[in-house]
Design a protein around this motif. Structure first.
Motif, PDB file in Angstrom:
ATOM      1  N   UNK A 298      50.926  60.530  42.082  1.00  0.00           N
ATOM      2  CA  UNK A 298      50.932  61.786  41.057  1.00  0.00           C
ATOM      3  C   UNK A 298      50.531  61.153  39.883  1.00  0.00           C
ATOM      4  N   UNK A 299      50.934  60.129  39.307  1.00  0.00           N
ATOM      5  CA  UNK A 299      50.443  59.679  37.946  1.00  0.00           C
ATOM      6  C   UNK A 299      48.945  59.521  38.025  1.00  0.00           C
ATOM      7  N   UNK A 300      48.858  58.808  39.203  1.00  0.00           N
ATOM      8  CA  UNK A 300      47.122  58.291  39.354  1.00  0.00           C
ATOM      9  C   UNK A 300      46.249  59.824  39.422  1.00  0.00           C
ATOM     10  N   UNK A 339      36.447  52.934  38.591  1.00  0.00           N
ATOM     11  CA  UNK A 339      37.029  51.572  37.881  1.00  0.00           C
ATOM     12  C   UNK A 339      37.595  50.410  38.698  1.00  0.00           C
ATOM     13  N   UNK A 340      37.640  50.500  39.943  1.00  0.00           N
ATOM     14  CA  UNK A 340      38.350  49.902  41.004  1.00  0.00           C
ATOM     15  C   UNK A 340      38.347  48.264  40.988  1.00  0.00           C
ATOM     16  N   UNK A 341      37.157  48.060  41.188  1.00  0.00           N
ATOM     17  CA  UNK A 341      36.952  46.530  41.242  1.00  0.00           C
ATOM     18  C   UNK A 341      37.278  45.719  39.854  1.00  0.00           C
ATOM     19  N   UNK A 342      37.053  46.314  38.887  1.00  0.00           N
ATOM     20  CA  UNK A 342      37.134  45.632  37.671  1.00  0.00           C
ATOM     21  C   UNK A 342      38.559  45.806  37.298  1.00  0.00           C
ATOM     22  N   UNK A 343      39.501  46.685  37.568  1.00  0.00           N
ATOM     23  CA  UNK A 343      40.919  46.446  37.278  1.00  0.00           C
ATOM     24  C   UNK A 343      41.598  45.326  38.184  1.00  0.00           C
ATOM     25  N   UNK A 344      41.295  45.385  39.210  1.00  0.00           N
ATOM     26  CA  UNK A 344      41.964  44.458  40.335  1.00  0.00           C
ATOM     27  C   UNK A 344      41.512  42.974  39.892  1.00  0.00           C
ATOM     28  N   UNK A 345      40.523  42.568  39.405  1.00  0.00           N
ATOM     29  CA  UNK A 345      40.055  41.348  38.862  1.00  0.00           C
ATOM     30  C   UNK A 345      41.037  41.029  37.499  1.00  0.00           C
ATOM     31  N   UNK A 366      46.891  53.453  43.281  1.00  0.00           N
ATOM     32  CA  UNK A 366      46.493  54.675  43.965  1.00  0.00           C
ATOM     33  C   UNK A 366      45.242  55.060  43.292  1.00  0.00           C
ATOM     34  N   UNK A 367      45.090  55.037  41.934  1.00  0.00           N
ATOM     35  CA  UNK A 367      43.684  55.100  41.282  1.00  0.00           C
ATOM     36  C   UNK A 367      42.740  54.018  41.717  1.00  0.00           C
ATOM     37  N   UNK A 368      43.023  52.957  42.218  1.00  0.00           N
ATOM     38  CA  UNK A 368      41.986  52.159  42.613  1.00  0.00           C
ATOM     39  C   UNK A 368      41.492  52.449  44.312  1.00  0.00           C
TER      40      UNK A 368
END
Length: 395
Positions: A298-300, A339-345, A366-368
């Motif tokens: 939901x927040x995502x 945004x995915x990979x950047x956030x994870x690293x 969830x966003x990722x």
């Protein structure tokens, strides 16, 4: 039995990477969708928390390889940044600052409305400022895209990354030093790490082009020289606890302005870059857990909608003064979604520093996952609508 399990564990990553590549190739041919969307889906499905084929995540060799892969991409992003263009057209940088800061503010208040703590809201806001250069560059290279939207997208992505790294590191510093007496120490320590990372990238950006000029004929194909330099720089940042993300981006930026032609090098660093890109997206998706994804859905959804709004409005508002149409401004804002990979690293490096967020950032999972699949498709469609792609017939 134990020996068979050990063999299966040793083969898990090669199997996952090969499977992701095969499905990515067939999926791209059959659907026309970006290959990296398929890489992410396979990585998520095979993760320890889902099917269980891949081993439990740790800060081991796979993270180092992921950083090298991301470092090659960040180097290429940095190499495409034209500071003279930004100087002659400062409205591009202004648009980037407005959309990034607008994203930070809106996501912060959205997170507070969902009853998250202020620290969690700040972390979400800082990470939401970013745009994934891995997704952007992969789709641009895959589509052989060029034009106004493409170039603005690359420059705004780089600016978003720098701002996100800076604010994230400062907030993590506050997380580590809770008492007010340590806030100055936390800020200065984070700023020192970022400054040292930039300095390391600058040194490499001066020394490597000088070496290529000295060797002469090697400059005709700089792929290997730059790839080895990125690997060495990533290893150096690990040893000195610096930021490999910021260092490699700075390396590319400085190397470009040392006037060594990179046009002879292969896009995405050729076969090496292709292999590491598959590994990067499989690894990134494999860090996610379905339970966390559903808990933060939901927040995502609200954060993704807020990011899209601020980035589109922020870029489109300065379209005419920066020399493009409203339509291209809106398209550029939409393409800043991934945004995915950047956030994870960034989160993995924070964990290395001993900062474990636990369930605080479920929304990020969830966003990722959502943007791991949808993000590349959005970028691809934007570049097609902007008529900046060059179709290559599959054989």
């Amino acid at each position: 039995m134990q020996s068979l399990l050990a063999i299966a564990a040793d083969l898990s990553w090669p199997f996952a990477i090969t499977m992701a590549w095969v499905i990515g190739e067939f999926g791209h041919r059959w659907t026309g969708l970006p290959r990296i969307s398929f890489y992410g889906v396979i990585g998520f499905i095979l993760a320890q928390a889902q099917v269980g084929i891949l081993p439990q995540m740790d800060a081991g060799p796979m993270l180092v390889l992921a950083d090298v892969a991301f470092g090659l991409i960040l180097f290429e992003v940095g190499y495409r940044i034209n500071l003279r263009w930004l100087k002659n057209n400062p409205w591009i940088a202004v648009a980037g600052l407005v959309e990034a800061l607008g994203t930070f503010a809106l996501v912060y208040f959205i997170a507070l409305e969902f009853d998250t703590s202020r620290m969690t809201a700040l972390l979400l806001a800082s990470l939401s400022m970013s745009t994934s250069p891995a997704t952007i560059m992969r789709v641009i290279n895959e589509e052989r895209s060029s034009g106004q939207v493409t170039e603005r997208l690359v420059h705004l992505t780089a600016l978003n990354c720098v701002l996100a790294v800076f604010t994230f590191n400062i907030i993590v510093g506050f997380w580590m030093f809770h008492s007010s007496t340590d806030l100055i120490e936390a800020t200065s320590s984070s700023a020192a790490v970022l400054a040292a990372s930039v300095a390391a990238g600058t040194v490499f950006g001066i020394v490597v082009p000088a070496m290529l000029r000295r060797l002469g004929n090697m400059a005709q194909d700089a792929t290997v020289a730059f790839a080895l330099s990125v690997m060495l720089l990533v290893a150096l940042t690990y040893t000195t606890s610096l930021s490999p993300l910021l260092a490699t981006l700075t390396f590319g930026l400085v190397a470009r302005h040392r006037r060594v032609a990179f046009s002879q090098a292969q896009r995405n660093f050729g076969a090496l870059g292709e292999l590491l890109t598959v590994l990067l997206f499989v690894y990134a998706a494999s860090t996610l857990e379905w339970a966390s994804v559903t808990a933060g859905a939901a927040l995502a959804g609200a954060v993704i909608a807020g990011r899209l709004l601020t980035k589109v409005v922020g870029v489109a508002a300065f379209s005419h003064v920066s020399g493009i149409s409203w339509r291209k401004g809106i398209l550029t804002g939409v393409a800043l979604t991934p945004v995915s990979v950047f956030i994870i690293l960034l989160l993995e490096h924070a964990r290395q520093l001993g900062v474990n967020f636990g369930d605080e950032l479920n929304a990020l999972a969830a966003i990722t996952l959502m943007l791991e699949v949808v993000g590349p498709v959005l970028v691809q469609r934007v570049l097609m609508l902007a008529k900046e792609t060059h179709e290559i017939k599959e054989r």
